[in-house]
Design an enzyme around this catalytic site. Structure first.
Site, PDB file in Angstrom:
ATOM      1  N   GLN A 192      -4.773  -0.976  15.028  1.00  0.00           N
ATOM      2  CA  GLN A 192      -3.306  -1.027  14.856  1.00  0.00           C
ATOM      3  C   GLN A 192      -2.699   0.374  14.718  1.00  0.00           C
ATOM      4  OE1 GLN A 192      -0.500  -3.413  11.878  1.00  0.00           O
ATOM      5  NE2 GLN A 192      -1.369  -1.648  10.829  1.00  0.00           N
TER       6      GLN A 192
ATOM      7  N   LEU B  21      -9.009   7.512  11.524  1.00  0.00           N
ATOM      8  CA  LEU B  21      -8.551   6.148  11.232  1.00  0.00           C
ATOM      9  C   LEU B  21      -9.661   5.109  11.387  1.00  0.00           C
ATOM     10  CD1 LEU B  21      -5.100   6.157  13.098  1.00  0.00           C
ATOM     11  CD2 LEU B  21      -5.680   7.070  10.852  1.00  0.00           C
TER      12      LEU B  21
ATOM     13  N   THR C  53      -6.408   4.655   0.996  1.00  0.00           N
ATOM     14  CA  THR C  53      -5.778   3.329   0.870  1.00  0.00           C
ATOM     15  C   THR C  53      -5.382   2.972  -0.561  1.00  0.00           C
ATOM     16  OG1 THR C  53      -6.321   0.952   0.959  1.00  0.00           O
ATOM     17  CG2 THR C  53      -8.169   2.446   0.861  1.00  0.00           C
TER      18      THR C  53
ATOM     19  N   GLU D 242      -6.057   0.320  -1.836  1.00  0.00           N
ATOM     20  CA  GLU D 242      -7.184  -0.421  -2.404  1.00  0.00           C
ATOM     21  C   GLU D 242      -7.977   0.418  -3.402  1.00  0.00           C
ATOM     22  OE1 GLU D 242      -8.516  -3.823  -1.839  1.00  0.00           O
ATOM     23  OE2 GLU D 242      -6.375  -3.936  -1.480  1.00  0.00           O
TER      24      GLU D 242
ATOM     25  N   TYR E 100     -15.377  -2.334   0.378  1.00  0.00           N
ATOM     26  CA  TYR E 100     -14.472  -1.530   1.215  1.00  0.00           C
ATOM     27  C   TYR E 100     -13.817  -0.419   0.398  1.00  0.00           C
ATOM     28  CZ  TYR E 100     -10.073  -0.286   3.546  1.00  0.00           C
ATOM     29  OH  TYR E 100      -9.019   0.419   4.099  1.00  0.00           O
TER      30      TYR E 100
ATOM     31  N   LYS F 189     -14.085   3.645   0.580  1.00  0.00           N
ATOM     32  CA  LYS F 189     -12.897   4.490   0.783  1.00  0.00           C
ATOM     33  C   LYS F 189     -12.750   5.514  -0.351  1.00  0.00           C
ATOM     34  CE  LYS F 189     -10.691   3.260   4.604  1.00  0.00           C
ATOM     35  NZ  LYS F 189     -10.316   4.186   5.681  1.00  0.00           N
TER      36      LYS F 189
ATOM     37  N   HIS G 299       0.273  -1.852   5.557  1.00  0.00           N
ATOM     38  CA  HIS G 299       1.324  -1.751   6.575  1.00  0.00           C
ATOM     39  C   HIS G 299       0.947  -2.630   7.752  1.00  0.00           C
ATOM     40  CE1 HIS G 299      -1.413   1.678   6.669  1.00  0.00           C
ATOM     41  NE2 HIS G 299      -1.365   1.587   7.993  1.00  0.00           N
TER      42      HIS G 299
HETATM   43  P1  NAP Z   1      -7.966  -1.551  12.373  1.00  0.00           P
HETATM   44  O1  NAP Z   1      -6.877  -2.147  13.170  1.00  0.00           O
HETATM   45  O2  NAP Z   1      -9.031  -2.439  11.832  1.00  0.00           O
HETATM   46  O3  NAP Z   1      -8.643  -0.398  13.256  1.00  0.00           O
HETATM   47  C1  NAP Z   1      -9.863   0.166  12.886  1.00  0.00           C
HETATM   48  C2  NAP Z   1     -10.382   1.028  14.016  1.00  0.00           C
HETATM   49  O4  NAP Z   1     -11.686   1.526  13.652  1.00  0.00           O
HETATM   50  C3  NAP Z   1     -10.560   0.287  15.356  1.00  0.00           C
HETATM   51  O5  NAP Z   1     -10.228   1.145  16.414  1.00  0.00           O
HETATM   52  C4  NAP Z   1     -12.054  -0.011  15.366  1.00  0.00           C
HETATM   53  O6  NAP Z   1     -12.582  -0.179  16.649  1.00  0.00           O
HETATM   54  C5  NAP Z   1     -12.580   1.285  14.752  1.00  0.00           C
HETATM   55  N1  NAP Z   1     -13.951   1.156  14.265  1.00  0.00           N
HETATM   56  C6  NAP Z   1     -14.472   0.202  13.458  1.00  0.00           C
HETATM   57  N2  NAP Z   1     -15.785   0.426  13.239  1.00  0.00           N
HETATM   58  C7  NAP Z   1     -16.099   1.546  13.933  1.00  0.00           C
HETATM   59  C8  NAP Z   1     -17.293   2.278  14.124  1.00  0.00           C
HETATM   60  N3  NAP Z   1     -18.453   1.906  13.560  1.00  0.00           N
HETATM   61  N4  NAP Z   1     -17.259   3.390  14.890  1.00  0.00           N
HETATM   62  C9  NAP Z   1     -16.103   3.786  15.488  1.00  0.00           C
HETATM   63  N5  NAP Z   1     -14.936   3.123  15.360  1.00  0.00           N
HETATM   64  C10 NAP Z   1     -14.941   2.019  14.586  1.00  0.00           C
HETATM   65  O7  NAP Z   1      -7.372  -0.749  11.116  1.00  0.00           O
HETATM   66  P2  NAP Z   1      -5.885  -0.160  10.898  1.00  0.00           P
HETATM   67  O8  NAP Z   1      -5.090  -1.186  10.181  1.00  0.00           O
HETATM   68  O9  NAP Z   1      -5.401   0.441  12.144  1.00  0.00           O
HETATM   69  O10 NAP Z   1      -6.182   0.976   9.816  1.00  0.00           O
HETATM   70  C11 NAP Z   1      -6.501   2.306  10.209  1.00  0.00           C
HETATM   71  C12 NAP Z   1      -7.199   3.004   9.064  1.00  0.00           C
HETATM   72  O11 NAP Z   1      -6.357   3.031   7.926  1.00  0.00           O
HETATM   73  C13 NAP Z   1      -8.484   2.350   8.591  1.00  0.00           C
HETATM   74  O12 NAP Z   1      -9.353   3.355   8.169  1.00  0.00           O
HETATM   75  C14 NAP Z   1      -8.053   1.509   7.403  1.00  0.00           C
HETATM   76  O13 NAP Z   1      -9.139   1.305   6.517  1.00  0.00           O
HETATM   77  C15 NAP Z   1      -6.990   2.412   6.819  1.00  0.00           C
HETATM   78  N6  NAP Z   1      -5.912   1.767   6.081  1.00  0.00           N
HETATM   79  C16 NAP Z   1      -5.218   0.735   6.637  1.00  0.00           C
HETATM   80  C17 NAP Z   1      -4.153   0.191   5.950  1.00  0.00           C
HETATM   81  C18 NAP Z   1      -3.327  -0.921   6.541  1.00  0.00           C
HETATM   82  O14 NAP Z   1      -2.603  -1.573   5.790  1.00  0.00           O
HETATM   83  N7  NAP Z   1      -3.361  -1.123   7.857  1.00  0.00           N
HETATM   84  C19 NAP Z   1      -3.792   0.707   4.686  1.00  0.00           C
HETATM   85  C20 NAP Z   1      -4.520   1.774   4.174  1.00  0.00           C
HETATM   86  C21 NAP Z   1      -5.570   2.310   4.878  1.00  0.00           C
HETATM   87  P3  NAP Z   1     -12.560  -1.633  17.387  1.00  0.00           P
HETATM   88  O15 NAP Z   1     -11.168  -1.767  17.941  1.00  0.00           O
HETATM   89  O16 NAP Z   1     -13.600  -1.501  18.403  1.00  0.00           O
HETATM   90  O17 NAP Z   1     -12.835  -2.659  16.345  1.00  0.00           O
HETATM   91  O1  F7E Z   2      -5.166  -9.515   2.269  1.00  0.00           O
HETATM   92  C1  F7E Z   2      -4.797 -12.580   0.282  1.00  0.00           C
HETATM   93  C2  F7E Z   2      -6.025 -11.717   0.094  1.00  0.00           C
HETATM   94  O2  F7E Z   2      -6.662  -9.137   4.225  1.00  0.00           O
HETATM   95  C3  F7E Z   2      -4.018  -9.369   1.483  1.00  0.00           C
HETATM   96  C4  F7E Z   2      -6.378  -3.682   4.887  1.00  0.00           C
HETATM   97  O3  F7E Z   2      -5.569  -3.100   5.881  1.00  0.00           O
HETATM   98  O4  F7E Z   2      -4.648  -3.417   3.248  1.00  0.00           O
HETATM   99  C5  F7E Z   2      -5.487  -4.377   3.867  1.00  0.00           C
HETATM  100  O5  F7E Z   2      -6.313  -5.018   2.915  1.00  0.00           O
HETATM  101  C6  F7E Z   2      -4.055 -10.391   0.345  1.00  0.00           C
HETATM  102  C7  F7E Z   2      -5.381 -10.448  -0.403  1.00  0.00           C
HETATM  103  O6  F7E Z   2      -5.235  -7.225   3.309  1.00  0.00           O
HETATM  104  C8  F7E Z   2      -5.610 -15.052   2.811  1.00  0.00           C
HETATM  105  O7  F7E Z   2      -6.925 -12.335  -0.827  1.00  0.00           O
HETATM  106  C9  F7E Z   2      -4.658 -15.042   0.863  1.00  0.00           C
HETATM  107  O8  F7E Z   2      -5.146 -10.548  -1.791  1.00  0.00           O
HETATM  108  O9  F7E Z   2      -4.169  -9.022   4.556  1.00  0.00           O
HETATM  109  P1  F7E Z   2      -5.325  -8.760   3.680  1.00  0.00           P
HETATM  110  P2  F7E Z   2      -5.872  -6.331   2.135  1.00  0.00           P
HETATM  111  O10 F7E Z   2      -7.088  -6.962   1.582  1.00  0.00           O
HETATM  112  O11 F7E Z   2      -4.769  -6.035   1.186  1.00  0.00           O
HETATM  113  C10 F7E Z   2      -5.319  -2.354   2.555  1.00  0.00           C
HETATM  114  C11 F7E Z   2      -4.278  -1.407   2.031  1.00  0.00           C
HETATM  115  C12 F7E Z   2      -6.375  -1.710   3.363  1.00  0.00           C
HETATM  116  O12 F7E Z   2      -6.688  -0.526   3.169  1.00  0.00           O
HETATM  117  C13 F7E Z   2      -7.211  -2.587   4.219  1.00  0.00           C
HETATM  118  O13 F7E Z   2      -7.830  -1.827   5.267  1.00  0.00           O
HETATM  119  O14 F7E Z   2      -3.868 -11.681   0.891  1.00  0.00           O
HETATM  120  N1  F7E Z   2      -5.005 -13.752   1.160  1.00  0.00           N
HETATM  121  N2  F7E Z   2      -5.027 -15.838   1.862  1.00  0.00           N
HETATM  122  C14 F7E Z   2      -5.589 -13.727   2.358  1.00  0.00           C
HETATM  123  N3  F7E Z   2      -6.078 -12.702   3.069  1.00  0.00           N
HETATM  124  C15 F7E Z   2      -6.600 -12.986   4.299  1.00  0.00           C
HETATM  125  N4  F7E Z   2      -7.051 -11.974   5.059  1.00  0.00           N
HETATM  126  N5  F7E Z   2      -6.659 -14.267   4.785  1.00  0.00           N
HETATM  127  C16 F7E Z   2      -6.177 -15.344   4.076  1.00  0.00           C
HETATM  128  O15 F7E Z   2      -6.231 -16.492   4.534  1.00  0.00           O
END
Ligand code: NAP
Ligand code: F7E
Length: 349
Positions: A13, A81, A126, A128, A150, A154, A180
């Site tokens: 994403q 990322l 993050t 988290e 996770y 991190k 996000h």
């Molecule tokens: P995402 O959609 O899950 O994208 C993760 C990326 O990492 C994908 O391109 C995935 O490739 C690649 N990847 C996974 N395992 C890998 C490996 N072993 N070697 C190389 N590449 C690998 O995550 P995102 O939401 O864009 O988030 C980007 C980063 O920000 C992540 O590090 C996440 O933990 C962090 N983050 C996200 C959020 C959020 O709310 N989105 C908040 C805080 C921090 P594939 O496409 O092949 O799976």
């Molecule tokens: O869960 C609850 C679940 O999986 C949010 C990643 O981008 O943000 C993300 O992590 C909440 C949790 O995101 C379902 O238990 C209820 O309390 O959408 P999520 P996350 O765990 O907050 C952080 C900032 C990152 O860094 C991570 O990479 O929603 N929940 N019911 C559920 N969650 C999922 N997935 N599915 C359910 O059915």
């Protein structure tokens, strides 16, 4: 000469939105992708930038491929990322998550140190990290208390980034981003799971929505705005760490209610709580105080909760309607049936 940016995880994403953002800034964009049996370029195609970025195969468990990616792209900036980013899956694959999400950071930092210590580095940290440490808004000085494999991985990456900054004077930053979301969000994350299923229910393609913990609260922002903050961090005089958030917290229940409102349906008629979606340990509340980013980076979120839900539901609705009309376009949801028989200890898919 154009600046060059290398994005690990360009197929995710944030990677796709950041690539678009950097292209618009005039960057030459490189991105790593990993070899999969089925290609995963749909987000880059969806944003119409697939042919504008340079793709380099690399995996975070393979040091040589990371070194190669840096040598090929010779970047000014690296946005790290790539990660196993799904908290639920980290309970099922705790070791793999540590190897990829944790140690992957060291591999990139070490490659930078050895190849070109002038490269600037962004680490995708993050919210988290805070886990269940507080029921108030947290900032860069608040204590961490990770609550999943996770977030522990991190936390390791967060500290490695600080250690390389202090120990080797590298220009490296931690962006402590709160959740996000967007129409490009992976389908297993709760927001997109809701928006996609609500759209299908509205079009009579689905009957119910099964969720886990409805009471957990998150600070949800809009991904295209958040990627700008990553770039801003690398434009400062000094490297530093920043919280990026909206400073609002809403529950999964509220998100669900609002999503059904968008299509004019009553959520209570369709939602079932299924304990298979509960985690062994969950984070109950996260809200971020982004005052430092506002003051130092001039960054502020514009899209807040209600608008975010509306954007996501309307986009998924539009996609399913286009599909019903026989249109073909790159999109993930089509191959993702709701009733998949996946068996795990803590199923969160
Ligand atoms: P995402 O959609 O899950 O994208 C993760 C990326 O990492 C994908 O391109 C995935 O490739 C690649 N990847 C996974 N395992 C890998 C490996 N072993 N070697 C190389 N590449 C690998 O995550 P995102 O939401 O864009 O988030 C980007 C980063 O920000 C992540 O590090 C996440 O933990 C962090 N983050 C996200 C959020 C959020 O709310 N989105 C908040 C805080 C921090 P594939 O496409 O092949 O799976
Ligand atoms: O869960 C609850 C679940 O999986 C949010 C990643 O981008 O943000 C993300 O992590 C909440 C949790 O995101 C379902 O238990 C209820 O309390 O959408 P999520 P996350 O765990 O907050 C952080 C900032 C990152 O860094 C991570 O990479 O929603 N929940 N019911 C559920 N969650 C999922 N997935 N599915 C359910 O059915």
């Amino acid at each position: 000469m154009n600046k060059k940016g290398l994005i690990t995880g360009i197929t995710g994403q944030d990677g796709a939105y950041l690539a678009k953002f950097l292209l618009e800034k005039g960057y030459e964009v490189y991105g790593t992708y990993r070899r999969l049996s089925t290609p995963n370029f749909w987000r880059l195609q969806y944003l119409d930038i697939f042919d504008k970025v340079n793709l380099i195969p690399a995996d975070l468990v393979d040091d040589a491929s990371i070194v190669e990616a840096i040598k090929i792209s010779n970047p000014d900036d690296i946005y790290h990322l790539a990660a196993q980013s799904f908290v639920g899956a980290s309970f099922e694959q705790p070791v793999g998550t540590g190897m990829v999400t944790g140690l992957g950071v060291t591999r990139v930092l070490e490659a930078i140190r050895q190849i070109n210590p002038k490269i600037k580095f962004y680490q995708a940290s993050t919210s988290e990290l805070y886990g269940n440490s507080s029921d108030k808004p947290v900032n860069e000085n608040s204590p961490f208390k990770p609550a999943s494999p996770y977030s522990a991985a991190k936390l390791y990456g967060y500290w490695l980034t600080q250690i390389y900054r202090e120990g080797y004077t590298l220009f490296v930053c931690n962006g402590i981003l709160f959740n996000h979301e967007s129409p490009l969000r992976g389908l297993e994350f709760v927001t997109r799971k809701i928006s996609n299923t609500v759209a299908k229910i509205a079009l009579d393609l689905e009957k119910e929505l099964k969720l886990g913990n409805l009471e957990s609260k998150r600070d949800w922002g809009y991904a295209p705005e958040y990627v700008e903050s990553m770039w801003l961090m690398l434009q400062q005089k000094e490297p530093d760490d920043y919280v990026i958030a909206t400073n609002e917290a809403h529950s999964v229940r509220e998100f669900t209610e609002k999503a059904f409102d968008v299509v004019g349906l009553d959520w209570q008629e369709y939602v079932k709580v299924d304990k298979r979606f509960l985690r062994p340990l969950d984070v109950n509340f996260l809200q971020g105080d982004y005052s430092k980013a506002k003051k130092k980076l001039g960054w502020e979120p514009e899209i807040k909760f209600d608008k975010l839900v509306e954007i996501m539901v309307k986009e998924d609705l539009d996609r399913w309607e286009r599909w019903q009309n026989g249109e073909h376009f790159p999109w993930d949801a089509l191959n993702y049936p709701s009733e998949v028989k996946i068996v795990t200890r803590a199923l969160s898919v």
